[in-house]
Scaffold this active site. Structure first.
Site, PDB file in Angstrom:
ATOM      1  N   LYS A 112     -21.333 -12.952 -22.359  1.00 23.54           N
ATOM      2  CA  LYS A 112     -20.029 -13.255 -22.940  1.00 23.54           C
ATOM      3  C   LYS A 112     -20.175 -13.957 -24.289  1.00 23.54           C
ATOM      4  CE  LYS A 112     -17.065 -12.789 -18.944  1.00 23.54           C
ATOM      5  NZ  LYS A 112     -16.000 -13.278 -18.066  1.00 23.54           N
ATOM      6  N   LYS A 193     -20.425  -2.797 -18.035  1.00 25.03           N
ATOM      7  CA  LYS A 193     -19.407  -2.675 -17.001  1.00 25.03           C
ATOM      8  C   LYS A 193     -18.010  -2.756 -17.610  1.00 25.03           C
ATOM      9  CE  LYS A 193     -18.142  -7.237 -15.341  1.00 25.03           C
ATOM     10  NZ  LYS A 193     -16.724  -7.035 -15.026  1.00 25.03           N
ATOM     11  N   LYS A 196     -12.283  -6.973 -18.064  1.00 20.83           N
ATOM     12  CA  LYS A 196     -10.992  -7.371 -18.623  1.00 20.83           C
ATOM     13  C   LYS A 196     -11.172  -7.956 -20.005  1.00 20.83           C
ATOM     14  CE  LYS A 196      -9.519  -9.215 -14.382  1.00 20.83           C
ATOM     15  NZ  LYS A 196     -10.289 -10.456 -14.406  1.00 20.83           N
TER      16      LYS A 196
HETATM   17  P1  ATP Z   1     -13.639 -10.858 -16.950  1.00 19.73           P
HETATM   18  O1  ATP Z   1     -14.007  -9.920 -18.083  1.00 19.73           O
HETATM   19  O2  ATP Z   1     -12.530 -11.809 -17.282  1.00 19.73           O
HETATM   20  O3  ATP Z   1     -14.835 -11.515 -16.310  1.00 19.73           O
HETATM   21  P2  ATP Z   1     -13.687  -8.880 -14.901  1.00 19.73           P
HETATM   22  O4  ATP Z   1     -13.181  -7.537 -15.272  1.00 19.73           O
HETATM   23  O5  ATP Z   1     -15.171  -9.074 -14.854  1.00 19.73           O
HETATM   24  O6  ATP Z   1     -12.988  -9.891 -15.879  1.00 19.73           O
HETATM   25  P3  ATP Z   1     -13.287 -10.617 -12.634  1.00 19.73           P
HETATM   26  O7  ATP Z   1     -11.974 -11.259 -12.406  1.00 19.73           O
HETATM   27  O8  ATP Z   1     -14.395 -11.413 -13.241  1.00 19.73           O
HETATM   28  O9  ATP Z   1     -13.053  -9.279 -13.516  1.00 19.73           O
HETATM   29  O10 ATP Z   1     -13.819 -10.013 -11.268  1.00 19.73           O
HETATM   30  C1  ATP Z   1     -12.955  -9.691 -10.171  1.00 19.73           C
HETATM   31  C2  ATP Z   1     -13.704  -8.826  -9.168  1.00 19.73           C
HETATM   32  O11 ATP Z   1     -13.859  -7.508  -9.705  1.00 19.73           O
HETATM   33  C3  ATP Z   1     -15.113  -9.313  -8.820  1.00 19.73           C
HETATM   34  O12 ATP Z   1     -15.320  -9.109  -7.417  1.00 19.73           O
HETATM   35  C4  ATP Z   1     -16.014  -8.400  -9.597  1.00 19.73           C
HETATM   36  O13 ATP Z   1     -17.262  -8.220  -8.950  1.00 19.73           O
HETATM   37  C5  ATP Z   1     -15.217  -7.109  -9.620  1.00 19.73           C
HETATM   38  N1  ATP Z   1     -15.488  -6.300 -10.814  1.00 19.73           N
HETATM   39  C6  ATP Z   1     -15.247  -6.666 -12.093  1.00 19.73           C
HETATM   40  N2  ATP Z   1     -15.579  -5.671 -12.933  1.00 19.73           N
HETATM   41  C7  ATP Z   1     -16.053  -4.661 -12.166  1.00 19.73           C
HETATM   42  C8  ATP Z   1     -16.556  -3.344 -12.455  1.00 19.73           C
HETATM   43  N3  ATP Z   1     -16.619  -2.896 -13.704  1.00 19.73           N
HETATM   44  N4  ATP Z   1     -16.929  -2.568 -11.431  1.00 19.73           N
HETATM   45  C9  ATP Z   1     -16.853  -3.020 -10.156  1.00 19.73           C
HETATM   46  N5  ATP Z   1     -16.402  -4.237  -9.806  1.00 19.73           N
HETATM   47  C10 ATP Z   1     -16.002  -5.056 -10.795  1.00 19.73           C
HETATM   48 MG    MG Z   2     -16.047 -11.023 -14.581  1.00 18.28          MG
END
Ligand code: ATP
Ligand code: MG
Length: 330
Positions: A112, A193, A196
């Protein structure tokens, strides 16, 4: 029933397909076998500077998306992390057990920061707060995506460290990486990956996006020049990602799917992927509209979830205080 705990951050206006396929669909299944606690990680979201009104809206939307995705608040506790203040308290205790270098080595923190996210101390200590979230509930398992494996490892380390220093107090949890659970990649950069905060609007599939725009994003997904529909995440990450999305949504094993695309091009694959995604998201979006129309009901569900969570959290914190030498609070 054994307890499980999992959360998502309200760091964007909607969850994306990675959150849905990597986490939410598993949460829904796990409700049958576990006493489940699902929370909106609003304290974690504060690591990303956000307008208060926006954070409030995102928190409600995220909670509503749990429900629209099939989480049943009668069975599972659905709540906001900040409503159970014990999370922050136990997070502090975890900070005091963590080495500075240990925190800086976490790959999500490094990623990040490398991507230019403002590195406040909250971002650095994110895994310690996450450890607190988990350990608070004596969770036997934590259903998280592959991307969270390292954070779960530090959670286990911290629980063991606490127990060896202060005596057996915290339950050491296991990862529950659901078999066949998918890690969904960014459509524009399929080696990263879908995220968000890390993905561009074209790189992700927003669960609330208009179907035509979803199809457009999928059509412009990065693939390769080899032209053959084949599953090989190392050399064909873009095509493999599309196959995984299709496979999880349609319930067709990847090898079977590949066979149906013999002699067909990427255009066909993208069209079918868009169809299965839109087919799944249409009823989801409908349910979201109903839920957001009744914010009082949503707040009631969150209040009820927080009551249930607080009961467990208070008991854990009493044990932690006692073990660590903090005087009991009245
Ligand atoms: P941020 O970028 O704010 O970290 P994020 O997209 O990584 O957001 P989180 O809120 O951190 O989302 O994660 C929520 C859940 O979604 C966690 O269980 C994480 O393992 C899962 N997750 C996040 N991104 C992925 C992805 N690309 N594929 C599968 N699972 C995911
Ligand atoms: Mg995350």
């Amino acid at each position: 029933l054994p307890r499980i705990l999992s959360g998502m951050q309200p760091t964007s206006d909607s969850l994306h397909l990675g959150n849905y396929l990597g986490a939410l669909v598993n949460w829904v299944k796990l409700q049958d076998e576990f006493d489940a606690y699902y929370f909106v990680a609003d304290l974690h979201a504060l690591t990303v500077p956000t307008e208060p009104a926006v954070l409030r809206q995102r928190t409600r939307v995220t909670a509503a998306q749990f429900l629209a995705g099939g989480v049943d608040p009668k069975r599972s506790a659905v709540f906001c992390q900040s409503h159970v203040t014990e999370h922050a308290e136990l997070g502090w205790v975890m900070n005091c057990l963590t080495g500075d270098g240990e925190a800086r080595r976490m790959t999500q923190f490094k990623d990040k920061v490398a991507k230019g996210q403002n590195a406040n101390v909250g971002l650095l200590t994110y895994p310690m707060l996450m450890a607190a979230d988990i350990l608070m509930y004596d969770a036997a398992y934590v259903p998280v995506g592959e991307d969270q494996r390292q954070h779960l490892e530090i959670t286990r380390d911290l629980a063991e460290r606490f127990n060896s220093r202060f005596g057996a107090t915290l339950v050491v949890p296991d990862a529950y990486i659901v078999k066949g659970s998918a890690k969904i990649m960014d459509l524009q950069d399929p080696t990263a990956k879908m995220s968000k905060t890390g993905s561009s609007p074209k790189g992700l599939i927003d669960l609330m996006e208009d179907p035509a725009r979803i199809a457009k994003n999928i059509r412009s997904a990065v693939t390769d020049t080899d032209g053959e529909v084949r599953y090989d995440p190392d050399t064909k990450p873009g095509v493999s990602n599309l196959l995984v999305i299709h496979s999880v949504l349609s319930g067709t094993p990847v090898d079977k799917l590949v066979a149906t695309f013999a002699g067909r091009g990427y255009g066909d694959l993208k069209k079918e992927v868009a169809d299965v995604v839109v087919e799944r998201l249409t009823p989801f979006q409908e349910r979201m509209r109903e839920l957001l129309d009744d914010p009082a009901e949503l707040d009631r569900i969150l209040a009820d979830g927080a009551d249930r969570a607080r009961e467990v959290a208070r008991a854990t914190m009493a044990r932690v205080r006692d073990a660590a030498g903090l005087l009991p609070s009245a």
